[in-house]
Enzyme design. Structure first.
Site, PDB file in Angstrom:
ATOM      1  N   PHE A  32     -35.311 -17.105  35.498  1.00 17.65           N
ATOM      2  CA  PHE A  32     -34.701 -16.089  35.422  1.00 17.65           C
ATOM      3  C   PHE A  32     -33.859 -16.033  33.652  1.00 17.65           C
ATOM      4  O   PHE A  32     -33.268 -16.665  33.536  1.00 17.65           O
ATOM      5  CB  PHE A  32     -33.303 -16.187  36.181  1.00 17.65           C
ATOM      6  CG  PHE A  32     -33.802 -15.547  37.720  1.00 17.65           C
ATOM      7  CD1 PHE A  32     -33.491 -14.413  38.372  1.00 17.65           C
ATOM      8  CD2 PHE A  32     -34.956 -16.314  38.664  1.00 17.65           C
ATOM      9  CE1 PHE A  32     -34.357 -14.338  39.415  1.00 17.65           C
ATOM     10  CE2 PHE A  32     -35.429 -15.542  39.119  1.00 17.65           C
ATOM     11  CZ  PHE A  32     -34.935 -14.819  39.715  1.00 17.65           C
ATOM     12  N   CYS A  38     -24.451  -4.230  30.924  1.00 20.30           N
ATOM     13  CA  CYS A  38     -24.517  -3.372  33.136  1.00 20.30           C
ATOM     14  C   CYS A  38     -24.158  -1.451  32.252  1.00 20.30           C
ATOM     15  O   CYS A  38     -23.291  -1.240  31.571  1.00 20.30           O
ATOM     16  CB  CYS A  38     -23.963  -3.751  33.569  1.00 20.30           C
ATOM     17  SG  CYS A  38     -24.709  -2.921  35.506  1.00 20.30           S
ATOM     18  N   CYS A  53     -20.803   2.028  40.073  1.00 19.42           N
ATOM     19  CA  CYS A  53     -20.947   0.802  40.926  1.00 19.42           C
ATOM     20  C   CYS A  53     -20.223  -0.063  41.341  1.00 19.42           C
ATOM     21  O   CYS A  53     -19.638  -0.786  39.979  1.00 19.42           O
ATOM     22  CB  CYS A  53     -22.656   0.157  40.248  1.00 19.42           C
ATOM     23  SG  CYS A  53     -23.341  -0.708  41.798  1.00 19.42           S
ATOM     24  N   CYS A  56     -21.470  -5.506  42.517  1.00 11.03           N
ATOM     25  CA  CYS A  56     -23.026  -7.189  41.844  1.00 11.03           C
ATOM     26  C   CYS A  56     -22.625  -8.832  42.709  1.00 11.03           C
ATOM     27  O   CYS A  56     -21.228  -9.126  42.683  1.00 11.03           O
ATOM     28  CB  CYS A  56     -22.603  -7.046  40.200  1.00 11.03           C
ATOM     29  SG  CYS A  56     -24.051  -7.815  39.669  1.00 11.03           S
ATOM     30  N   ASP A  57     -23.477  -8.933  42.279  1.00  7.06           N
ATOM     31  CA  ASP A  57     -23.047 -10.587  43.005  1.00  7.06           C
ATOM     32  C   ASP A  57     -23.225 -11.545  41.486  1.00  7.06           C
ATOM     33  O   ASP A  57     -23.245 -13.035  41.832  1.00  7.06           O
ATOM     34  CB  ASP A  57     -23.682 -10.907  44.325  1.00  7.06           C
ATOM     35  CG  ASP A  57     -24.890 -10.770  44.168  1.00  7.06           C
ATOM     36  OD1 ASP A  57     -25.997  -9.938  42.892  1.00  7.06           O
ATOM     37  OD2 ASP A  57     -25.869 -10.693  44.907  1.00  7.06           O
ATOM     38  N   THR A  58     -23.207 -11.309  40.791  1.00  6.28           N
ATOM     39  CA  THR A  58     -23.789 -11.732  39.631  1.00  6.28           C
ATOM     40  C   THR A  58     -23.224 -11.186  38.244  1.00  6.28           C
ATOM     41  O   THR A  58     -22.018 -10.030  38.403  1.00  6.28           O
ATOM     42  CB  THR A  58     -25.442 -11.309  38.937  1.00  6.28           C
ATOM     43  OG1 THR A  58     -25.223 -10.836  38.425  1.00  6.28           O
ATOM     44  CG2 THR A  58     -26.520 -11.997  40.487  1.00  6.28           C
ATOM     45  N   GLU A 122     -35.624  -6.028  37.132  1.00  4.81           N
ATOM     46  CA  GLU A 122     -34.946  -6.575  38.208  1.00  4.81           C
ATOM     47  C   GLU A 122     -33.807  -5.040  37.727  1.00  4.81           C
ATOM     48  O   GLU A 122     -32.713  -5.823  36.904  1.00  4.81           O
ATOM     49  CB  GLU A 122     -34.269  -7.221  38.687  1.00  4.81           C
ATOM     50  CG  GLU A 122     -35.488  -8.002  39.658  1.00  4.81           C
ATOM     51  CD  GLU A 122     -34.710  -8.998  40.781  1.00  4.81           C
ATOM     52  OE1 GLU A 122     -32.864  -9.868  40.638  1.00  4.81           O
ATOM     53  OE2 GLU A 122     -35.324  -9.695  41.237  1.00  4.81           O
ATOM     54  N   HIS A 210     -32.122 -17.976  48.318  1.00  6.97           N
ATOM     55  CA  HIS A 210     -31.399 -18.749  47.206  1.00  6.97           C
ATOM     56  C   HIS A 210     -30.040 -19.013  47.874  1.00  6.97           C
ATOM     57  O   HIS A 210     -29.943 -19.763  47.886  1.00  6.97           O
ATOM     58  CB  HIS A 210     -32.002 -17.476  45.906  1.00  6.97           C
ATOM     59  CG  HIS A 210     -30.757 -16.950  46.190  1.00  6.97           C
ATOM     60  ND1 HIS A 210     -31.530 -15.950  46.216  1.00  6.97           N
ATOM     61  CD2 HIS A 210     -29.855 -16.786  45.019  1.00  6.97           C
ATOM     62  CE1 HIS A 210     -30.954 -14.548  46.363  1.00  6.97           C
ATOM     63  NE2 HIS A 210     -29.627 -15.356  45.308  1.00  6.97           N
TER      64      HIS A 210
END
Length: 216
Positions: A32, A38, A53, A56-58, A122, A210
């Site tokens: 990854f 962003c 948006c 976001c989980d990152t 992605e 994951h």
């Protein structure tokens, strides 16, 4: 600015080797590559309420993660290749973020291909991709203009306000996934997604395996 300074090279939050946890390639070993930045949110909590948006989980701010920093194309390709195990087949890199299309270009894709990697991305789908990608996963966000309407995979996070799966069912994707949004409503969102897939079998359920497995 939300946009990275490309004159300084590719800005990377982190690079790591793991199993892909989501979508059509779930369970597949992959490196990854998480880019910084962003176009839909700065990533700073104080800006969340005003972002295009808001979820976001990152963490895609800065370059302080594992192997984070500024790279040339050849340096990135070498770093990713060094993370692959001694068994040198089925090599796969997932370019993610943030929004990878802000930085990913044909030069970098070519450098990965020179190391015999398949190159996946992605993306939120708001930026036209460069040629040469082997796998494109689009994860649409509400209140944006999606320009990628033909790709390998759509992975729609549900339930987002202002966006429905039915909007995408006549678009040209090979795989259609609904992925329940993580957070306090994850259980009810998962139940909703299960029922939607059962009623509309164009769609399949994607679970963040994951997180269940406790891996990155």
């Amino acid at each position: 600015s939300l946009l990275p300074d490309l004159m300084a090279g590719y800005k990377v939050k982190e690079i790591y080797y793991t199993l892909q946890g989501e979508g059509a390639h779930a369970g597949r070993p992959a490196v990854f590559l998480r880019f910084t930045g962003c176009n839909l949110w700065t990533g700073r909590e104080e800006d969340r309420a005003d972002a295009i948006c808001t979820f976001c989980d990152t963490d895609f701010i800065g370059m302080d993660g594992t192997l984070g920093g500024k790279y040339t194309a050849d340096e990135l390709a070498h770093t990713i290749d060094m993370l692959w195990p001694a068994e040198r087949n089925n090599k796969y890199v997932v370019c993610t973020g943030g929004e990878p299309m802000l930085q990913l270009d044909s030069q970098l894709i070519d450098a990965f291909h020179a190391k015999h990697f398949e190159v996946g991305v992605e993306t939120n789908g708001t930026i036209t991709p460069p040629p040469g990608l082997d796998w494109i996963c689009v994860s649409p966000k509400a209140n944006t203009e999606i320009v990628i309407r033909k790709a390998n995979e759509i992975k729609l996070v549900v339930k987002q306000r202002g966006i429905e799966p039915s909007q995408f069912e006549d678009w040209d994707f090979d795989h259609f996934f609904l992925q329940p949004m993580d957070g306090p409503d994850a259980h009810s969102f998962t139940e909703w997604a299960i029922q939607y897939c059962l009623i509309n079998p164009t769609w399949r359920l994607s679970i963040q395996t994951h997180k269940i497995l406790g891996i990155r």
